[in-house]
Enzyme design. Structure first.
Site, PDB file in Angstrom:
ATOM      1  N   LEU A 126       0.837  -1.205   0.000  1.00  9.56           N
ATOM      2  CA  LEU A 126       0.000   0.000   0.000  1.00  9.56           C
ATOM      3  C   LEU A 126       0.873   1.257   0.000  1.00  9.56           C
ATOM      4  O   LEU A 126       0.652   2.183  -0.776  1.00  9.56           O
ATOM      5  CB  LEU A 126      -0.897  -0.031   1.251  1.00  9.56           C
ATOM      6  N   PRO A 129       6.815   6.020  -1.197  1.00 13.86           N
ATOM      7  CA  PRO A 129       7.747   6.923  -0.514  1.00 13.86           C
ATOM      8  C   PRO A 129       7.077   8.181   0.056  1.00 13.86           C
ATOM      9  O   PRO A 129       7.425   8.629   1.145  1.00 13.86           O
ATOM     10  CB  PRO A 129       8.755   7.261  -1.621  1.00 13.86           C
ATOM     11  N   GLY A 132       2.542   7.325   3.524  1.00 13.27           N
ATOM     12  CA  GLY A 132       2.597   6.283   4.550  1.00 13.27           C
ATOM     13  C   GLY A 132       1.295   6.286   5.324  1.00 13.27           C
ATOM     14  O   GLY A 132       0.336   5.612   4.955  1.00 13.27           O
ATOM     15  N   SER A 133       1.252   7.130   6.381  1.00  9.84           N
ATOM     16  CA  SER A 133       0.007   7.247   7.158  1.00  9.84           C
ATOM     17  C   SER A 133      -1.129   7.786   6.284  1.00  9.84           C
ATOM     18  O   SER A 133      -2.268   7.352   6.387  1.00  9.84           O
ATOM     19  CB  SER A 133       0.232   8.193   8.344  1.00  9.84           C
ATOM     20  N   ARG A 244      -4.078  -5.631  12.132  1.00 11.23           N
ATOM     21  CA  ARG A 244      -3.624  -5.024  13.398  1.00 11.23           C
ATOM     22  C   ARG A 244      -3.777  -5.991  14.573  1.00 11.23           C
ATOM     23  O   ARG A 244      -3.024  -5.915  15.539  1.00 11.23           O
ATOM     24  CB  ARG A 244      -4.372  -3.696  13.611  1.00 11.23           C
ATOM     25  N   ARG A 269      20.749 -14.707  38.448  1.00  9.19           N
ATOM     26  CA  ARG A 269      21.821 -13.721  38.592  1.00  9.19           C
ATOM     27  C   ARG A 269      21.960 -13.277  40.053  1.00  9.19           C
ATOM     28  O   ARG A 269      20.996 -12.764  40.639  1.00  9.19           O
ATOM     29  CB  ARG A 269      21.504 -12.514  37.699  1.00  9.19           C
ATOM     30  N   GLU A 364       1.730  -1.353   9.765  1.00  9.74           N
ATOM     31  CA  GLU A 364       0.269  -1.542   9.713  1.00  9.74           C
ATOM     32  C   GLU A 364      -0.471  -0.429  10.456  1.00  9.74           C
ATOM     33  O   GLU A 364      -1.500  -0.648  11.088  1.00  9.74           O
ATOM     34  CB  GLU A 364      -0.129  -2.953  10.167  1.00  9.74           C
ATOM     35  N   SER A 367       1.333   4.105  15.929  1.00  9.49           N
ATOM     36  CA  SER A 367       0.528   4.291  17.152  1.00  9.49           C
ATOM     37  C   SER A 367      -0.306   5.570  17.052  1.00  9.49           C
ATOM     38  O   SER A 367      -1.429   5.637  17.561  1.00  9.49           O
ATOM     39  CB  SER A 367       1.443   4.378  18.377  1.00  9.49           C
ATOM     40  N   GLU A 368       0.249   6.571  16.369  1.00 10.72           N
ATOM     41  CA  GLU A 368      -0.488   7.833  16.217  1.00 10.72           C
ATOM     42  C   GLU A 368      -1.745   7.606  15.372  1.00 10.72           C
ATOM     43  O   GLU A 368      -2.830   8.102  15.702  1.00 10.72           O
ATOM     44  CB  GLU A 368       0.420   8.901  15.573  1.00 10.72           C
TER      45      GLU A 368
HETATM   46  N1  COS Z   1     -12.739  -0.131   6.843  1.00 14.02           N
HETATM   47  C1  COS Z   1     -13.402   0.161   5.697  1.00 14.02           C
HETATM   48  N2  COS Z   1     -13.561   1.423   5.225  1.00 14.02           N
HETATM   49  C2  COS Z   1     -13.024   2.407   5.963  1.00 14.02           C
HETATM   50  C3  COS Z   1     -12.326   2.183   7.161  1.00 14.02           C
HETATM   51  C4  COS Z   1     -12.199   0.856   7.596  1.00 14.02           C
HETATM   52  N3  COS Z   1     -11.548   0.561   8.731  1.00 14.02           N
HETATM   53  N4  COS Z   1     -11.905   3.353   7.663  1.00 14.02           N
HETATM   54  C5  COS Z   1     -12.344   4.306   6.812  1.00 14.02           C
HETATM   55  N5  COS Z   1     -13.007   3.722   5.784  1.00 14.02           N
HETATM   56  C6  COS Z   1     -13.633   4.390   4.627  1.00 14.02           C
HETATM   57  C7  COS Z   1     -14.380   5.645   5.057  1.00 14.02           C
HETATM   58  O1  COS Z   1     -15.709   5.355   5.385  1.00 14.02           O
HETATM   59  C8  COS Z   1     -14.262   6.507   3.822  1.00 14.02           C
HETATM   60  O2  COS Z   1     -15.240   6.145   2.873  1.00 14.02           O
HETATM   61  P1  COS Z   1     -16.317   7.244   2.309  1.00 14.02           P
HETATM   62  O3  COS Z   1     -15.487   8.347   1.757  1.00 14.02           O
HETATM   63  O4  COS Z   1     -17.102   6.489   1.308  1.00 14.02           O
HETATM   64  O5  COS Z   1     -17.106   7.656   3.506  1.00 14.02           O
HETATM   65  C9  COS Z   1     -12.926   6.116   3.230  1.00 14.02           C
HETATM   66  O6  COS Z   1     -12.587   4.832   3.771  1.00 14.02           O
HETATM   67  C10 COS Z   1     -11.813   7.065   3.568  1.00 14.02           C
HETATM   68  O7  COS Z   1     -11.825   7.225   4.972  1.00 14.02           O
HETATM   69  P2  COS Z   1     -11.188   8.501   5.671  1.00 14.02           P
HETATM   70  O8  COS Z   1     -11.695   9.744   5.021  1.00 14.02           O
HETATM   71  O9  COS Z   1     -11.358   8.317   7.132  1.00 14.02           O
HETATM   72  O10 COS Z   1      -9.664   8.312   5.238  1.00 14.02           O
HETATM   73  P3  COS Z   1      -8.384   9.105   5.645  1.00 14.02           P
HETATM   74  O11 COS Z   1      -7.622   9.411   4.424  1.00 14.02           O
HETATM   75  O12 COS Z   1      -8.715  10.219   6.596  1.00 14.02           O
HETATM   76  O13 COS Z   1      -7.517   7.981   6.405  1.00 14.02           O
HETATM   77  C11 COS Z   1      -6.679   6.666   8.136  1.00 14.02           C
HETATM   78  C12 COS Z   1      -7.898   7.309   7.502  1.00 14.02           C
HETATM   79  C13 COS Z   1      -5.666   7.687   8.569  1.00 14.02           C
HETATM   80  C14 COS Z   1      -7.203   5.926   9.354  1.00 14.02           C
HETATM   81  C15 COS Z   1      -6.062   5.665   7.139  1.00 14.02           C
HETATM   82  O14 COS Z   1      -5.487   6.337   6.052  1.00 14.02           O
HETATM   83  C16 COS Z   1      -5.022   4.772   7.740  1.00 14.02           C
HETATM   84  O15 COS Z   1      -5.340   3.774   8.380  1.00 14.02           O
HETATM   85  N6  COS Z   1      -3.732   5.101   7.510  1.00 14.02           N
HETATM   86  C17 COS Z   1      -2.651   4.226   7.898  1.00 14.02           C
HETATM   87  C18 COS Z   1      -2.340   3.321   6.764  1.00 14.02           C
HETATM   88  C19 COS Z   1      -1.544   2.159   7.220  1.00 14.02           C
HETATM   89  O16 COS Z   1      -1.898   1.442   8.139  1.00 14.02           O
HETATM   90  N7  COS Z   1      -0.436   1.952   6.538  1.00 14.02           N
HETATM   91  C20 COS Z   1       0.387   0.831   6.772  1.00 14.02           C
HETATM   92  C21 COS Z   1       0.468   0.111   5.470  1.00 14.02           C
HETATM   93  S1  COS Z   1       0.780  -1.567   5.600  1.00 14.02           S
HETATM   94  S2  COS Z   1       2.608  -1.651   6.274  1.00 14.02           S
END
Ligand code: COS
Length: 379
Positions: A126, A129, A132-133, A244, A269, A364, A367-368
């Site tokens: 996913l 560069p 990420g978050s 997670r 020890r 995945e 923590s933030e």
């Molecule tokens: N399951 C299914 N759908 C989800 C969801 C979930 N857990 N969380 C959010 N969605 C949906 C939302 O409902 C939204 O859909 P609609 O626009 O149709 O309403 C869409 O996904 C986007 O959600 P949101 O606007 O909340 O997305 P953001 O860009 O604000 O991101 C976070 C939310 C920050 C929580 C997300 O990007 C995230 O988890 N980031 C971390 C990514 C990660 O874990 N990376 C590691 C990669 S693997 S090493």
């Protein structure tokens, strides 16, 4: 009614995983970590035990187990070798889960069976560069061309990137509409234009591989798109919810190993004529480790239970991951402290716990980000 007893099957599974970890993973774990050796032979034995597709329906050659069983096995494997555990976690809770829940029967027949039986290994890609978050901020594209897509871009932080047979790749199929333009594809290794970067030189989980992936006009059949166009981002996030729980379980393993080694060493020890375990300063550390481990395990098992009950488990999975990973970090740091100078050298094996713990607070979802997910569910 709450029942904290494990079933007979779960007890047996726990013993099988514990014995396997002790007999097959322990010896060589320090060497594999030091020399970045992917545990090929050990992973193939884990496949034979059914550890690579534990929750997949037996119809698709999986183990048909519940998520608590998966968490139990993950904890036992991670307690001895967190690198082997992350290979297991990615294959189970990201790759197999995603294909089983969102893939077509054709994809399940062709890919899931081999992944669930462990004859193939998968990866999940996913991040990029610059994203990420903020995962939807990707720039990799998959542009439709007849009944194919042409994939271009760079991905990074891909666990199993080098040693996998296929990768689940998220890419933009329609620009300018944010996350609604992202789709998910099964991309096989060996396709023309698909290259892996070098293995990253990491602080911890050094026996697992992590690399960049490069796509230069890679042609992917339309039948390898998972779900509809534009569904990729939601597929990724809902898959990560379950992932997670896997990482929380990995953190539990690191924390329980930290407690185990701390107890053993502090009883052996001697300083000032008595075992250091006689000192209240050591006892309080052990007590805190045990208390936090117990709380983290209950949280993780509750998340696993909620997933199996088909309840919304997104926030509790985030709670489990953030808490268990922080417990693993604290417990492993205290474990090194209890071992003193011996804790700081590789041969003793406990500094590896501290290095391995750190990534559970990052991958995945940091923590933030877990706290963002939790806070959003509250508000
Ligand atoms: N399951 C299914 N759908 C989800 C969801 C979930 N857990 N969380 C959010 N969605 C949906 C939302 O409902 C939204 O859909 P609609 O626009 O149709 O309403 C869409 O996904 C986007 O959600 P949101 O606007 O909340 O997305 P953001 O860009 O604000 O991101 C976070 C939310 C920050 C929580 C997300 O990007 C995230 O988890 N980031 C971390 C990514 C990660 O874990 N990376 C590691 C990669 S693997 S090493």
């Amino acid at each position: 009614m709450i029942n904290f007893n494990l079933s007979e099957e779960q007890e047996l599974l726990k013993k099988t995983a514990k014995d396997f970890a002790k007999n097959e993973l322990l010896e060589g774990a320090v060497n594999r970590d030091e020399n970045k050796i992917w545990p090929k032979e050990q992973i193939s034995k884990m496949a034979n035990l059914g550890f690579l597709g534990m929750m997949v329906n037996p119809k698709w050659d999986g183990g048909g187990m519940d998520t608590i069983s998966y968490s139990i096995a993950m904890e036992e494997i991670a307690a001895v070798d967190a690198s082997a555990a992350v290979v297991m976690s990615v294959n189970n809770s990201l790759v197999c889960y995603l294909i089983e829940h969102f893939g077509s029967d054709f994809q399940k027949e062709k890919y899931l069976k081999k992944l669930a039986s462990g004859s193939n290994i998968g990866a999940f890609s996913l991040s990029e560069p610059q994203s990420g978050s903020d995962a939807s901020n990707m720039i990799t594209t998959a542009i439709k061309d007849g009944n194919h897509y042409i994939l271009n871009g760079t991905k990074n932080w891909v666990t199993n990137g080098i040693n996998s047979d296929l990768v689940l790749v998220f890419a933009i199929t329609e620009k300018g509409i944010g996350h609604r333009g992202i789709s998910c594809f099964i991309v096989e290794k060996g396709l023309s234009g698909f290259e892996c970067g070098k293995a990253e030189n990491k602080l911890g989980i050094r026996a697992s591989d992590t690399c960049e992936l490069y796509f230069d006009n890679v042609k992917i059949s339309e039948e390898n798109r998972i779900g509809e166009e534009g569904e990729g981002f939601k597929i990724a996030l809902s898959t990560l919810d379950g992932g997670r729980i896997g990482i929380a379980s990995q953190a539990l393993g690191i924390a329980s190993a930290s407690l185990y080694h701390s107890i053993q060493y502090s009883k052996e020890r001697e300083q000032f004529g008595k075992p250091i375990a006689n000192n209240q300063s050591i006892q309080f550390k052990l007590a805190d480790m045990a208390m936090e481990l117990e709380a983290a395990r209950l949280l993780t098992w509750k998340a696993a239970w909620m997933k199996d009950q088909h309840k919304n488990f997104s926030a509790i999975a985030s709670m489990a991951k953030v808490y268990a990973s922080e417990v693993a970090m604290r417990a492993s740091t205290q474990c090194v402290q209890i071992h003193g100078g011996y804790g700081y050298i590789a041969e003793t094996g406990v500094e590896r716990l501290m290095r391995d713990a750190k990534i559970t607070q990052i991958y995945e979802g940091t923590s933030e980000i877990q706290r963002v997910v939790i806070a959003r569910s509250l508000l």
